[in-house]
Design a protein around this motif. Structure first.
Motif, PDB file in Angstrom:
ATOM      1  N   LYS A 267      25.667 -10.025-131.263  1.00  0.00           N
ATOM      2  CA  LYS A 267      25.972 -11.135-130.356  1.00  0.00           C
ATOM      3  C   LYS A 267      26.519 -10.629-129.026  1.00  0.00           C
ATOM      4  O   LYS A 267      26.435 -11.329-128.016  1.00  0.00           O
ATOM      5  CB  LYS A 267      27.019 -12.060-131.001  1.00  0.00           C
ATOM      6  N   ASN A 268      27.057  -9.422-129.049  1.00  0.00           N
ATOM      7  CA  ASN A 268      27.745  -8.898-127.875  1.00  0.00           C
ATOM      8  C   ASN A 268      27.001  -7.785-127.166  1.00  0.00           C
ATOM      9  O   ASN A 268      27.568  -7.074-126.352  1.00  0.00           O
ATOM     10  CB  ASN A 268      29.134  -8.383-128.295  1.00  0.00           C
ATOM     11  N   ILE A 269      25.713  -7.587-127.500  1.00  0.00           N
ATOM     12  CA  ILE A 269      24.933  -6.562-126.808  1.00  0.00           C
ATOM     13  C   ILE A 269      23.708  -7.208-126.164  1.00  0.00           C
ATOM     14  O   ILE A 269      23.269  -8.285-126.573  1.00  0.00           O
ATOM     15  CB  ILE A 269      24.475  -5.437-127.769  1.00  0.00           C
ATOM     16  N   SER A 270      23.178  -6.550-125.157  1.00  0.00           N
ATOM     17  CA  SER A 270      22.010  -7.084-124.464  1.00  0.00           C
ATOM     18  C   SER A 270      20.738  -6.707-125.209  1.00  0.00           C
ATOM     19  O   SER A 270      20.721  -5.804-126.047  1.00  0.00           O
ATOM     20  CB  SER A 270      21.950  -6.518-123.033  1.00  0.00           C
ATOM     21  N   SER A 271      19.674  -7.384-124.908  1.00  0.00           N
ATOM     22  CA  SER A 271      18.395  -7.135-125.576  1.00  0.00           C
ATOM     23  C   SER A 271      17.822  -5.772-125.218  1.00  0.00           C
ATOM     24  O   SER A 271      16.918  -5.281-125.898  1.00  0.00           O
ATOM     25  CB  SER A 271      17.387  -8.226-125.195  1.00  0.00           C
ATOM     26  N   THR A 272      18.350  -5.160-124.161  1.00  0.00           N
ATOM     27  CA  THR A 272      17.847  -3.848-123.743  1.00  0.00           C
ATOM     28  C   THR A 272      18.685  -2.701-124.289  1.00  0.00           C
ATOM     29  O   THR A 272      18.410  -1.542-124.001  1.00  0.00           O
ATOM     30  CB  THR A 272      17.825  -3.761-122.205  1.00  0.00           C
ATOM     31  N   ASP A 273      19.700  -3.010-125.087  1.00  0.00           N
ATOM     32  CA  ASP A 273      20.576  -1.971-125.640  1.00  0.00           C
ATOM     33  C   ASP A 273      19.762  -1.054-126.549  1.00  0.00           C
ATOM     34  O   ASP A 273      18.961  -1.513-127.369  1.00  0.00           O
ATOM     35  CB  ASP A 273      21.717  -2.615-126.427  1.00  0.00           C
ATOM     36  N   VAL A 274      19.975   0.270-126.409  1.00  0.00           N
ATOM     37  CA  VAL A 274      19.207   1.228-127.207  1.00  0.00           C
ATOM     38  C   VAL A 274      19.643   1.206-128.672  1.00  0.00           C
ATOM     39  O   VAL A 274      18.894   1.629-129.556  1.00  0.00           O
ATOM     40  CB  VAL A 274      19.367   2.671-126.656  1.00  0.00           C
ATOM     41  N   LEU A 275      20.850   0.730-128.936  1.00  0.00           N
ATOM     42  CA  LEU A 275      21.313   0.608-130.319  1.00  0.00           C
ATOM     43  C   LEU A 275      21.015  -0.809-130.813  1.00  0.00           C
ATOM     44  O   LEU A 275      20.993  -1.759-130.040  1.00  0.00           O
ATOM     45  CB  LEU A 275      22.809   0.897-130.407  1.00  0.00           C
ATOM     46  N   ASP A 276      20.791  -0.931-132.114  1.00  0.00           N
ATOM     47  CA  ASP A 276      20.449  -2.243-132.656  1.00  0.00           C
ATOM     48  C   ASP A 276      21.514  -2.802-133.578  1.00  0.00           C
ATOM     49  O   ASP A 276      21.311  -3.824-134.223  1.00  0.00           O
ATOM     50  CB  ASP A 276      19.114  -2.182-133.403  1.00  0.00           C
ATOM     51  N   GLY A 277      22.657  -2.118-133.673  1.00  0.00           N
ATOM     52  CA  GLY A 277      23.734  -2.597-134.535  1.00  0.00           C
ATOM     53  C   GLY A 277      23.792  -1.841-135.843  1.00  0.00           C
ATOM     54  O   GLY A 277      24.874  -1.537-136.348  1.00  0.00           O
ATOM     55  N   TYR A 278      22.643  -1.523-136.406  1.00  0.00           N
ATOM     56  CA  TYR A 278      22.618  -0.787-137.673  1.00  0.00           C
ATOM     57  C   TYR A 278      23.147   0.632-137.486  1.00  0.00           C
ATOM     58  O   TYR A 278      23.707   1.223-138.417  1.00  0.00           O
ATOM     59  CB  TYR A 278      21.190  -0.737-138.235  1.00  0.00           C
ATOM     60  N   ASP A 279      22.969   1.168-136.277  1.00  0.00           N
ATOM     61  CA  ASP A 279      23.447   2.522-135.992  1.00  0.00           C
ATOM     62  C   ASP A 279      24.957   2.656-136.161  1.00  0.00           C
ATOM     63  O   ASP A 279      25.473   3.756-136.374  1.00  0.00           O
ATOM     64  CB  ASP A 279      23.073   2.925-134.557  1.00  0.00           C
ATOM     65  N   ASN A 280      25.667   1.539-136.054  1.00  0.00           N
ATOM     66  CA  ASN A 280      27.123   1.572-136.202  1.00  0.00           C
ATOM     67  C   ASN A 280      27.559   1.820-137.639  1.00  0.00           C
ATOM     68  O   ASN A 280      28.713   2.183-137.876  1.00  0.00           O
ATOM     69  CB  ASN A 280      27.724   0.239-135.742  1.00  0.00           C
ATOM     70  N   TYR A 281      26.635   1.634-138.591  1.00  0.00           N
ATOM     71  CA  TYR A 281      27.018   1.676-140.001  1.00  0.00           C
ATOM     72  C   TYR A 281      26.183   2.643-140.840  1.00  0.00           C
ATOM     73  O   TYR A 281      26.479   2.842-142.011  1.00  0.00           O
ATOM     74  CB  TYR A 281      26.934   0.265-140.592  1.00  0.00           C
TER      75      TYR A 281
END
Length: 316
Positions: A267-281
């Motif tokens: 919810k807090n990242i832009s659509s162009t962010d190279v990370l997709d959220g799964y990388d955090n975990y």
């Protein structure tokens, strides 16, 4: 459980025995000798590489966290097998789960040996000490190890390898995956099973999420096709829950738990962010990193507290 250890050597003059070296002709007197190893009650974690790697405290491994949480309460055994699915573990499960009883081979035991008599005396002394310890220290407050303690909880975590694509050697059809999980449960609950563990609480954990973007990058760098897809793993997670509910055992929905935190992150990242959220975990798209392990440990803790509050340590 009392451990029966056989020492035998025909290839060396010196034989290593219980941390010592002695002549082979002396060591043969110890063949089939009974040893007792004091332990706490057991918490076993059975799974694939996400379990095997979870002993690493540097990565905040969830098994390492469990060992810390239950120190001087239970011995936490890591039985993780990298690359295995439920069917391949099923082939070796007889050597993994504790047995209800252990048969002695009395035909090869020299019970007239002075060494055997000495060991038997030590066994009786240690067993008596264990009886005194148990009388003084009930389970919830037991801070000292004993002898012949039981498995209090087994956590079973599979599905990441089972859910690989069909051309992968580790692929396991989803119905077989479900049958294998039920087989493990039956081994522990069936009174006719040699692994019958009536006191063992059982917890099924679903496979974690798969980071599709990372998996695709790794496959491309190796000039191959991806072996994992998150939507495939999600179906295996749902099947694991189905098996647990049918067997009336506890479960942890790790897949949904991780999807929820990833959705919140995105919810807090832009659509162009190279990370997709799964990388955090996840480290590499499939293996839990420190953040992912923290999620799993938290879910396991909450499930224990909800289903078996008596297992939350009262002392340390």
């Amino acid at each position: 459980m009392i451990a029966y250890t056989t020492y035998n050597s025909s290839s060396s003059i010196l034989t290593r025995l219980d941390g010592r070296f002695m002549r082979r002709d002396v060591a043969t007197s110890f063949v089939n000798m009974t040893y007792t190893y004091p332990t706490y009650d057991i918490l076993m974690v059975l799974g694939d590489s996400n379990t095997q790697f979870a002993n690493d405290p540097a990565k905040n491994g969830f098994v390492a966290q469990l060992a810390e949480f239950y120190q001087r309460q239970m011995d936490v055994l890591n039985r993780g097998f990298r690359g295995y699915n439920t069917s391949s573990v099923r082939e070796i499960i007889g050597s993994v789960l504790p047995k209800t009883s252990v048969a002695q081979d009395s035909t090869t035991t020299d019970d007239t040996s002075p060494l055997f008599k000495f060991a038997n005396k030590q066994l009786k002394l240690s067993t008596r000490a264990d009886e005194i310890t148990k009388a003084l220290w009930p389970y919830q407050k037991q801070n000292y190890p004993g002898i012949s303690n039981i498995m209090q909880l087994i956590i079973i975590l599979f599905g990441t390898n089972d859910s690989r694509v069909e051309w992968s050697e580790a692929y396991n059809p989803i119905d077989q995956y479900a049958e294998d999980l039920q087989y493990f449960i039956t081994l522990l609950q069936d009174p006719d099973s040699e692994h019958y563990s009536p006191d063992a609480r059982i917890m099924i954990v679903t496979p974690p999420v798969v980071g599709d973007r990372k998996i695709q990058e790794l496959a491309k760098s190796r000039n191959t096709e991806p072996e994992w897809y998150n939507n495939r793993t999600q179906t295996y997670a749902a099947k694991a829950i189905e098996v647990a509910q049918a067997a009336n055992v506890a479960y942890v929905d790790l897949h949904t738990g991780m999807e929820d935190v990833v959705a919140e992150y995105r919810k807090n990242i832009s659509s162009t962010d190279v990370l997709d959220g799964y990388d955090n975990y996840l480290i590499d798209g499939i293996h839990l990193n420190a953040n992912g392990s923290a999620i799993l440990f938290g879910l396991i803790h909450d499930t224990i507290a909800k289903n078996w509050p008596e297992m939350i340590p009262l002392t340390s």
